[in-house]
Design a protein around this motif. Structure first.
Motif, PDB file in Angstrom:
ATOM      1  N   GLY A  89      -1.338  -2.735   2.323  1.00  0.00           N
ATOM      2  CA  GLY A  89      -2.334  -3.427   3.093  1.00  0.00           C
ATOM      3  C   GLY A  89      -2.431  -4.509   1.930  1.00  0.00           C
ATOM      4  O   GLY A  89      -2.766  -4.204   0.827  1.00  0.00           O
TER       5      GLY A  89
ATOM      6  N   GLY B  72      -2.671   3.235  -2.323  1.00  0.00           N
ATOM      7  CA  GLY B  72      -3.857   2.921  -1.471  1.00  0.00           C
ATOM      8  C   GLY B  72      -4.518   4.113  -0.582  1.00  0.00           C
ATOM      9  O   GLY B  72      -3.912   5.187  -1.007  1.00  0.00           O
ATOM     10  N   ALA B  73      -5.603   3.594  -0.204  1.00  0.00           N
ATOM     11  CA  ALA B  73      -6.313   4.793   0.586  1.00  0.00           C
ATOM     12  C   ALA B  73      -5.438   5.784   1.710  1.00  0.00           C
ATOM     13  O   ALA B  73      -5.173   6.742   1.455  1.00  0.00           O
ATOM     14  CB  ALA B  73      -7.621   4.397   1.472  1.00  0.00           C
ATOM     15  N   ILE B  74      -4.936   4.807   2.600  1.00  0.00           N
ATOM     16  CA  ILE B  74      -4.092   5.414   3.474  1.00  0.00           C
ATOM     17  C   ILE B  74      -2.749   6.148   3.062  1.00  0.00           C
ATOM     18  O   ILE B  74      -2.276   7.228   3.344  1.00  0.00           O
ATOM     19  CB  ILE B  74      -4.055   4.707   4.644  1.00  0.00           C
ATOM     20  CG1 ILE B  74      -5.370   4.030   5.209  1.00  0.00           C
ATOM     21  CG2 ILE B  74      -2.634   4.906   5.707  1.00  0.00           C
ATOM     22  CD1 ILE B  74      -5.230   3.367   6.780  1.00  0.00           C
TER      23      ILE B  74
ATOM     24  N   ASP C  38       7.717  -3.700  -4.870  1.00  0.00           N
ATOM     25  CA  ASP C  38       6.602  -4.664  -3.913  1.00  0.00           C
ATOM     26  C   ASP C  38       7.563  -4.391  -2.632  1.00  0.00           C
ATOM     27  O   ASP C  38       8.689  -5.031  -2.438  1.00  0.00           O
ATOM     28  CB  ASP C  38       6.892  -6.009  -4.572  1.00  0.00           C
ATOM     29  CG  ASP C  38       6.300  -7.289  -3.727  1.00  0.00           C
ATOM     30  OD1 ASP C  38       6.090  -6.768  -2.358  1.00  0.00           O
ATOM     31  OD2 ASP C  38       5.947  -8.025  -4.149  1.00  0.00           O
ATOM     32  N   ALA C  39       7.004  -4.179  -1.512  1.00  0.00           N
ATOM     33  CA  ALA C  39       7.364  -3.888  -0.119  1.00  0.00           C
ATOM     34  C   ALA C  39       7.866  -5.135   0.447  1.00  0.00           C
ATOM     35  O   ALA C  39       8.563  -5.378   1.492  1.00  0.00           O
ATOM     36  CB  ALA C  39       6.710  -3.206   0.733  1.00  0.00           C
TER      37      ALA C  39
ATOM     38  N   THR D 162     -12.952   4.550   2.372  1.00  0.00           N
ATOM     39  CA  THR D 162     -11.979   3.672   1.746  1.00  0.00           C
ATOM     40  C   THR D 162     -12.576   2.547   1.372  1.00  0.00           C
ATOM     41  O   THR D 162     -13.564   2.075   2.093  1.00  0.00           O
ATOM     42  CB  THR D 162     -10.852   3.252   2.857  1.00  0.00           C
ATOM     43  OG1 THR D 162     -11.249   2.441   3.801  1.00  0.00           O
ATOM     44  CG2 THR D 162     -10.150   4.486   3.412  1.00  0.00           C
TER      45      THR D 162
ATOM     46  N   TYR E  99       2.385  -9.092   6.700  1.00  0.00           N
ATOM     47  CA  TYR E  99       2.391  -7.545   7.353  1.00  0.00           C
ATOM     48  C   TYR E  99       3.693  -7.149   8.206  1.00  0.00           C
ATOM     49  O   TYR E  99       4.269  -6.212   8.032  1.00  0.00           O
ATOM     50  CB  TYR E  99       1.263  -7.240   8.185  1.00  0.00           C
ATOM     51  CG  TYR E  99      -0.180  -6.868   7.476  1.00  0.00           C
ATOM     52  CD1 TYR E  99      -0.054  -5.557   6.948  1.00  0.00           C
ATOM     53  CD2 TYR E  99      -1.220  -7.546   7.310  1.00  0.00           C
ATOM     54  CE1 TYR E  99      -1.163  -5.017   6.191  1.00  0.00           C
ATOM     55  CE2 TYR E  99      -2.419  -7.236   6.734  1.00  0.00           C
ATOM     56  CZ  TYR E  99      -2.311  -5.946   6.174  1.00  0.00           C
ATOM     57  OH  TYR E  99      -3.464  -5.412   5.442  1.00  0.00           O
TER      58      TYR E  99
ATOM     59  N   MET F 229     -12.125   3.767   8.450  1.00  0.00           N
ATOM     60  CA  MET F 229     -12.858   4.932   7.557  1.00  0.00           C
ATOM     61  C   MET F 229     -13.624   4.651   6.499  1.00  0.00           C
ATOM     62  O   MET F 229     -12.846   4.192   5.407  1.00  0.00           O
ATOM     63  CB  MET F 229     -11.523   5.802   7.288  1.00  0.00           C
ATOM     64  CG  MET F 229     -10.789   6.278   8.507  1.00  0.00           C
ATOM     65  SD  MET F 229      -9.260   7.011   8.017  1.00  0.00           S
ATOM     66  CE  MET F 229      -8.266   5.485   7.708  1.00  0.00           C
TER      67      MET F 229
ATOM     68  N   ARG G 196       2.847  -2.210  -5.966  1.00  0.00           N
ATOM     69  CA  ARG G 196       3.014  -3.109  -6.814  1.00  0.00           C
ATOM     70  C   ARG G 196       2.539  -2.463  -7.922  1.00  0.00           C
ATOM     71  O   ARG G 196       3.138  -2.973  -9.171  1.00  0.00           O
ATOM     72  CB  ARG G 196       2.508  -4.364  -6.084  1.00  0.00           C
ATOM     73  CG  ARG G 196       3.297  -4.850  -5.143  1.00  0.00           C
ATOM     74  CD  ARG G 196       2.786  -6.185  -4.678  1.00  0.00           C
ATOM     75  NE  ARG G 196       1.143  -5.928  -4.393  1.00  0.00           N
ATOM     76  CZ  ARG G 196       0.572  -6.978  -3.623  1.00  0.00           C
ATOM     77  NH1 ARG G 196       1.239  -7.986  -3.596  1.00  0.00           N
ATOM     78  NH2 ARG G 196      -0.702  -6.904  -3.698  1.00  0.00           N
ATOM     79  N   LEU G 197       1.428  -1.973  -8.008  1.00  0.00           N
ATOM     80  CA  LEU G 197       0.656  -1.595  -9.211  1.00  0.00           C
ATOM     81  C   LEU G 197       0.664  -0.254  -9.497  1.00  0.00           C
ATOM     82  O   LEU G 197       0.820   0.628  -8.734  1.00  0.00           O
ATOM     83  CB  LEU G 197      -1.067  -1.816  -9.229  1.00  0.00           C
ATOM     84  CG  LEU G 197      -1.331  -3.222  -9.125  1.00  0.00           C
ATOM     85  CD1 LEU G 197      -2.818  -3.161  -9.232  1.00  0.00           C
ATOM     86  CD2 LEU G 197      -1.332  -3.719 -10.497  1.00  0.00           C
TER      87      LEU G 197
ATOM     88  N   TYR H 150      -5.656 -11.377  11.125  1.00  0.00           N
ATOM     89  CA  TYR H 150      -5.319  -9.709  11.136  1.00  0.00           C
ATOM     90  C   TYR H 150      -5.023  -9.300  12.627  1.00  0.00           C
ATOM     91  O   TYR H 150      -4.283  -8.371  12.300  1.00  0.00           O
ATOM     92  CB  TYR H 150      -6.734  -9.079  10.333  1.00  0.00           C
ATOM     93  CG  TYR H 150      -6.578  -7.604  10.218  1.00  0.00           C
ATOM     94  CD1 TYR H 150      -5.812  -7.311   8.982  1.00  0.00           C
ATOM     95  CD2 TYR H 150      -7.222  -6.725  10.918  1.00  0.00           C
ATOM     96  CE1 TYR H 150      -5.424  -5.847   8.983  1.00  0.00           C
ATOM     97  CE2 TYR H 150      -6.933  -5.492  10.496  1.00  0.00           C
ATOM     98  CZ  TYR H 150      -6.309  -4.807   9.742  1.00  0.00           C
ATOM     99  OH  TYR H 150      -5.906  -3.562   9.309  1.00  0.00           O
TER     100      TYR H 150
ATOM    101  N   THR I  48     -11.436  -0.266   1.484  1.00  0.00           N
ATOM    102  CA  THR I  48     -11.304  -1.486   2.604  1.00  0.00           C
ATOM    103  C   THR I  48     -12.231  -1.736   3.426  1.00  0.00           C
ATOM    104  O   THR I  48     -12.550  -2.692   3.449  1.00  0.00           O
ATOM    105  CB  THR I  48     -10.044  -0.813   3.237  1.00  0.00           C
ATOM    106  OG1 THR I  48      -8.899  -0.506   2.396  1.00  0.00           O
ATOM    107  CG2 THR I  48      -9.508  -2.075   4.203  1.00  0.00           C
TER     108      THR I  48
END
Ligand SMILES: NC(=O)c1ccc[n+]([C@@H]2O[C@H](COP(=O)([O-])OP(=O)(O)OC[C@H]3O[C@@H](n4cnc5c(N)ncnc54)[C@H](OP(=O)(O)O)[C@@H]3O)[C@@H](O)[C@H]2O)c1
Length: 263
Positions: free
Chosen positions: A91, A15-17, A62-63, A194, A117, A191, A37-38, A158, A196
């Protein structure tokens, strides 16, 4: 180099972050073990780091899968001797969370980000802590957002999810810091570089009436310098927080909203 020979595991590294943090950690000399995951986005970050002379390995994890996270941490220890840093940047897609007024939201959709999360942060932190305690050393990290501390519309569960993660950072630190493990979080502003933030803009567009250009201006104008933080700036702070130079920092989430949120 601030993280020379440190061993870091990053969840959500495609991911971005996660990707930006992985590059910054590797740039400071860390060996980074990247997971997601991917596989393809994680591989792309790892290849980028290795082609720049850094040390990176990718894995499909997978976390939320306790067994898989545990097996991977054992692999990291077998390969590199220990784990020094755990960074959870996972995320979930905002399409499942954002854009529905709370008065119209069903309970399952509301609780989904809270459960997902907090569980992924809890599992990755707990499994890392078990391997760090014998060394009396380690840093556990994650990322939240300004929703943890301020009311914002159309964000579903969220905000409560981010607030819960910040509470977990404090509680983990209260238990683990006496054993030499620091627990710290980052709370960056949105940001726009991203995907997102583009996704969030689109999901809220009907209610806000804002175009993408207007949304970027809105984000920038919330901050004191009237500009948004870059991913690289955020990741530089993460590298410092992961390093021994931040040895006095634990049990806190660093406010990276550039003035838009008062402490
Ligand atoms: N972007 C911003 O401006 C910003 C600002 C403040 C806070 N945040 C927060 O920071 C977090 C990360 O944001 P981001 O922009 O980097 O999101 P992103 O680009 O969508 O990256 C999230 C990554 O998490 C991975 N992931 C999701 N579920 C996972 C799981 N169960 N196990 C392992 N990996 C998983 C995704 O990979 P897969 O596709 O393989 O699932 C994806 O690569 C989010 O909580 C976000 O709300 C973002």
């Amino acid at each position: 180099m601030m993280l020379k020979d440190k061993v870091a595991v990053i969840y959500g590294a495609g991911g971005a972050i996660g990707g930006a943090v992985a590059r910054a950690f590797a740039g400071e000399g860390a060996k980074v073990f990247l997971t997601g995951r991917l596989r393809a986005p994680v591989d792309a970050v790892a290849e980028d780091i290795v082609s720049g002379g850094g040390s990176a390995e990718a894995a499909t994890i997978d976390a939320l899968d306790e067994q898989a996270v545990g097996r991977h941490l054992q692999y990291v220890i077998d390969r590199a001797g220990r784990v020094d840093i755990s960074f959870n940047a996972a995320g979930i897609p905002n399409a499942k969370i954002v854009g529905v007024p709370l008065a119209e939201l069903d309970a399952e959709q509301f609780s989904q980000p809270i459960t997902t999360y907090t569980t992924s942060y809890f599992l990755t932190a707990r499994l890392a802590a078990r391997r760090m305690v014998p060394n009396k050393s380690g840093v556990i990290m994650t990322v939240t957002a300004l929703h943890s501390r301020t009311g914002l519309p159309l964000a579903g569960g969220y905000g409560p999810a981010m607030a819960a993660k910040e509470a977990l950072t404090r509680d983990l630190s209260a238990e683990l810091a006496p054993q030499g493990i620091r627990v710290v979080g980052l709370r960056p502003h949105g940001m726009p570089e991203t995907s997102t933030m583009r996704e969030i803009c689109d999901l809220k567009a009907k209610a806000t009436g804002m175009t993408w250009e207007q949304f970027q201006g809105y984000l920038a104008n919330m901050t004191h310098p009237r500009r948004v933080m870059t991913l690289a700036e955020m990741a530089n702070v993460a590298a410092f927080m992961a390093s021994d130079k931040a040895s006095g920092m634990t049990g806190t989430t660093v406010n990276l909203t550039m003035g838009s949120l008062d402490d």
